[in-house]
Design a protein around this motif. Structure first.
Motif, mmCIF file in Angstrom:
data_model
loop_
_atom_site.group_PDB
_atom_site.id
_atom_site.type_symbol
_atom_site.label_atom_id
_atom_site.label_comp_id
_atom_site.label_asym_id
_atom_site.label_seq_id
_atom_site.Cartn_x
_atom_site.Cartn_y
_atom_site.Cartn_z
ATOM 1 N N PRO A 77 0.792 -1.234 0.000
ATOM 2 C CA PRO A 77 0.000 0.000 0.000
ATOM 3 C C PRO A 77 0.824 1.284 0.000
ATOM 4 O O PRO A 77 0.532 2.196 -0.800
ATOM 5 C CB PRO A 77 -0.849 -0.131 1.275
ATOM 6 C CG PRO A 77 -0.943 -1.592 1.505
ATOM 7 C CD PRO A 77 0.379 -2.145 1.083
ATOM 8 N N GLU A 81 0.655 4.072 -3.005
ATOM 9 C CA GLU A 81 0.215 5.444 -2.736
ATOM 10 C C GLU A 81 1.281 6.462 -3.106
ATOM 11 O O GLU A 81 0.969 7.576 -3.528
ATOM 12 C CB GLU A 81 -0.170 5.570 -1.262
ATOM 13 C CG GLU A 81 -1.434 4.788 -0.917
ATOM 14 C CD GLU A 81 -1.557 4.470 0.556
ATOM 15 O OE1 GLU A 81 -0.732 5.005 1.353
ATOM 16 O OE2 GLU A 81 -2.445 3.690 0.927
ATOM 17 N N TYR A 155 -3.914 -6.331 -6.738
ATOM 18 C CA TYR A 155 -4.027 -5.236 -5.768
ATOM 19 C C TYR A 155 -4.298 -3.910 -6.483
ATOM 20 O O TYR A 155 -5.109 -3.103 -6.008
ATOM 21 C CB TYR A 155 -2.755 -5.124 -4.937
ATOM 22 C CG TYR A 155 -2.820 -4.018 -3.915
ATOM 23 C CD1 TYR A 155 -3.500 -4.189 -2.713
ATOM 24 C CD2 TYR A 155 -2.225 -2.782 -4.162
ATOM 25 C CE1 TYR A 155 -3.584 -3.167 -1.779
ATOM 26 C CE2 TYR A 155 -2.303 -1.751 -3.241
ATOM 27 C CZ TYR A 155 -2.978 -1.953 -2.050
ATOM 28 O OH TYR A 155 -3.067 -0.926 -1.133
ATOM 29 N N TYR A 158 -7.897 -3.829 -7.377
ATOM 30 C CA TYR A 158 -8.711 -3.609 -6.182
ATOM 31 C C TYR A 158 -8.691 -2.138 -5.765
ATOM 32 O O TYR A 158 -9.743 -1.556 -5.473
ATOM 33 C CB TYR A 158 -8.186 -4.485 -5.045
ATOM 34 C CG TYR A 158 -8.783 -4.159 -3.696
ATOM 35 C CD1 TYR A 158 -10.088 -4.512 -3.379
ATOM 36 C CD2 TYR A 158 -8.027 -3.481 -2.736
ATOM 37 C CE1 TYR A 158 -10.646 -4.207 -2.151
ATOM 38 C CE2 TYR A 158 -8.569 -3.167 -1.496
ATOM 39 C CZ TYR A 158 -9.874 -3.527 -1.212
ATOM 40 O OH TYR A 158 -10.414 -3.214 0.006
ATOM 41 N N ARG A 159 -7.505 -1.534 -5.755
ATOM 42 C CA ARG A 159 -7.406 -0.143 -5.330
ATOM 43 C C ARG A 159 -8.079 0.808 -6.318
ATOM 44 O O ARG A 159 -8.640 1.835 -5.917
ATOM 45 C CB ARG A 159 -5.939 0.231 -5.147
ATOM 46 C CG ARG A 159 -5.296 -0.346 -3.903
ATOM 47 C CD ARG A 159 -5.928 0.223 -2.635
ATOM 48 N NE ARG A 159 -5.795 1.650 -2.555
ATOM 49 C CZ ARG A 159 -4.770 2.279 -1.962
ATOM 50 N NH1 ARG A 159 -3.794 1.567 -1.410
ATOM 51 N NH2 ARG A 159 -4.721 3.590 -1.927
ATOM 52 N N LYS A 160 -8.043 0.462 -7.586
ATOM 53 C CA LYS A 160 -8.645 1.333 -8.600
ATOM 54 C C LYS A 160 -10.161 1.346 -8.517
ATOM 55 O O LYS A 160 -10.805 2.367 -8.807
ATOM 56 C CB LYS A 160 -8.204 0.884 -9.995
ATOM 57 C CG LYS A 160 -6.747 1.131 -10.301
ATOM 58 C CD LYS A 160 -6.436 2.612 -10.459
ATOM 59 C CE LYS A 160 -7.017 3.168 -11.748
ATOM 60 N NZ LYS A 160 -6.628 4.588 -11.955
ATOM 61 N N SER A 163 -11.224 0.572 -3.301
ATOM 62 C CA SER A 163 -10.623 1.022 -2.052
ATOM 63 C C SER A 163 -10.110 2.443 -2.156
ATOM 64 O O SER A 163 -9.949 2.998 -3.235
ATOM 65 C CB SER A 163 -9.480 0.084 -1.646
ATOM 66 O OG SER A 163 -8.904 0.492 -0.425
ATOM 67 N N SER A 164 -9.848 3.036 -0.984
ATOM 68 C CA SER A 164 -9.298 4.383 -0.904
ATOM 69 C C SER A 164 -7.949 4.324 -0.199
ATOM 70 O O SER A 164 -7.520 3.281 0.283
ATOM 71 C CB SER A 164 -10.241 5.309 -0.134
ATOM 72 O OG SER A 164 -10.323 4.915 1.222
ATOM 73 N N SER A 165 -7.282 5.477 -0.105
ATOM 74 C CA SER A 165 -5.967 5.535 0.539
ATOM 75 C C SER A 165 -6.065 5.889 2.016
ATOM 76 O O SER A 165 -5.044 6.041 2.680
ATOM 77 C CB SER A 165 -5.089 6.579 -0.177
ATOM 78 O OG SER A 165 -5.695 7.866 -0.106
ATOM 79 N N THR A 221 -1.575 -6.170 3.782
ATOM 80 C CA THR A 221 -2.109 -4.888 3.318
ATOM 81 C C THR A 221 -3.031 -4.270 4.368
ATOM 82 O O THR A 221 -3.008 -3.057 4.591
ATOM 83 C CB THR A 221 -2.867 -5.055 1.991
ATOM 84 O OG1 THR A 221 -4.012 -5.911 2.180
ATOM 85 C CG2 THR A 221 -1.970 -5.661 0.923
ATOM 86 N N LYS A 225 -2.820 -0.705 6.542
ATOM 87 C CA LYS A 225 -3.932 0.253 6.502
ATOM 88 C C LYS A 225 -4.489 0.534 7.890
ATOM 89 O O LYS A 225 -4.947 1.642 8.183
ATOM 90 C CB LYS A 225 -5.049 -0.301 5.606
ATOM 91 C CG LYS A 225 -4.665 -0.432 4.144
ATOM 92 C CD LYS A 225 -4.911 0.842 3.370
ATOM 93 C CE LYS A 225 -6.392 1.071 3.165
ATOM 94 N NZ LYS A 225 -6.649 2.251 2.333
#
Length: 254
Positions: A77, A81, A155, A158-160, A163-165, A221, A225
């Motif tokens: 992560p 980021e 991953y 998934y983030r795209k 999920s958020s940062s 991950t 987070k």
């Protein structure tokens, strides 16, 4: 702001790397398992050496590669980021993809030829017949790099999309949650190995081990987070350390 280096994770990676070397050395000298070179001749029955080395590799296999995936997941992560999806993917393809291709088509075929085929044909003939036709694809120890590349791509997806940062702080999972997770992991590995026994898989990936690899990469991950490592209580460490020591004293030879 300067990032604080987590030296204990560096120490853990060094220990795990040493275990990898000892693990494959044990297989070379008699432990049950698959490796490119074995120094001992097969014998009838089980010797004390074979039993001890196999016991070591069996216990080692239950955690050491999973911890590597946990650490990889933990550092994924912040890297994503910092770089963004495009640069992160490019970086993964360079750092992981190039070594994977180089081993698969250069180092791997050379090792396999020396170990198994040097007395049967020339290297050129072997390469044309086995490698260029993709009849024999040897990923070898780079299976970890292959799996990590796949996990990294998943991953990114998934983030795209999901999920958020945003980073939160939540307590480390309870002992009950850890226990249920371990039981569920064992059950899932059991059923997967009914279809893909140990030693079988695709492109060097032994699926029987992957329930723990997938779970621990995801756990890594989440640990980043939710700041799990910063929230890990000494009581939890002591309790599971006591369980590990009790198991070792009961079952391992002295």
């Amino acid at each position: 702001m300067e990032k604080k280096r987590l030296y204990y994770l560096d120490h853990l990676r060094v220990i795990l790397t040493v275990l990898v070397l000892i693990h494959h050395t044990a297989i070379t000298y008699g432990a049950d398992g698959s490796w490119v070179y074995e120094d001992v001749e097969p014998t009838k029955g089980l010797s004390v050496t074979v039993i001890i080395l196999t016991l070591f590799t069996a216990i080692n296999q239950s955690f050491f590669m999973g911890l590597f995936f946990f650490l990889s997941g933990y550092f994924t992560p912040p890297s994503f980021e910092q770089k963004g999806a495009g640069v992160f993917l490019k970086d993964r393809l360079i750092r992981l993809g190039i070594p994977l291709i180089f081993y698969t088509f250069i180092i791997g075929p050379f090792i396999q030829y020396i170990v198994r085929f040097r007395n049967e044909c020339s290297f050129g003939r072997y390469y044309r017949k086995e490698i260029l036709t993709f009849h024999s694809i040897n990923i070898g120890p780079l299976w970890f790099v292959e799996a990590l590349l796949i996990f990294s791509i998943l991953y990114i997806m998934y983030r795209k999309f999901f999920s958020s940062s945003h980073r939160t702080t939540r307590s480390f999972p309870s002992n009950r949650s850890l226990f249920y997770t371990a039981v569920g992991l064992g059950v899932s590995a059991f059923f997967i190995r009914l279809f893909w026994p140990t030693g079988e898989g695709l492109l060097g990936l032994q699926f029987g081990y992957f329930p723990s690899y997938i779970l621990l990469f995801i756990a890594g991950t989440i640990a980043y987070k939710q700041n799990w490592l910063e929230q890990l209580w000494k009581e939890t460490v002591k309790r599971w350390g006591w369980i590990a020591n009790t198991y070792a004293n009961k079952w391992l030879p002295h």
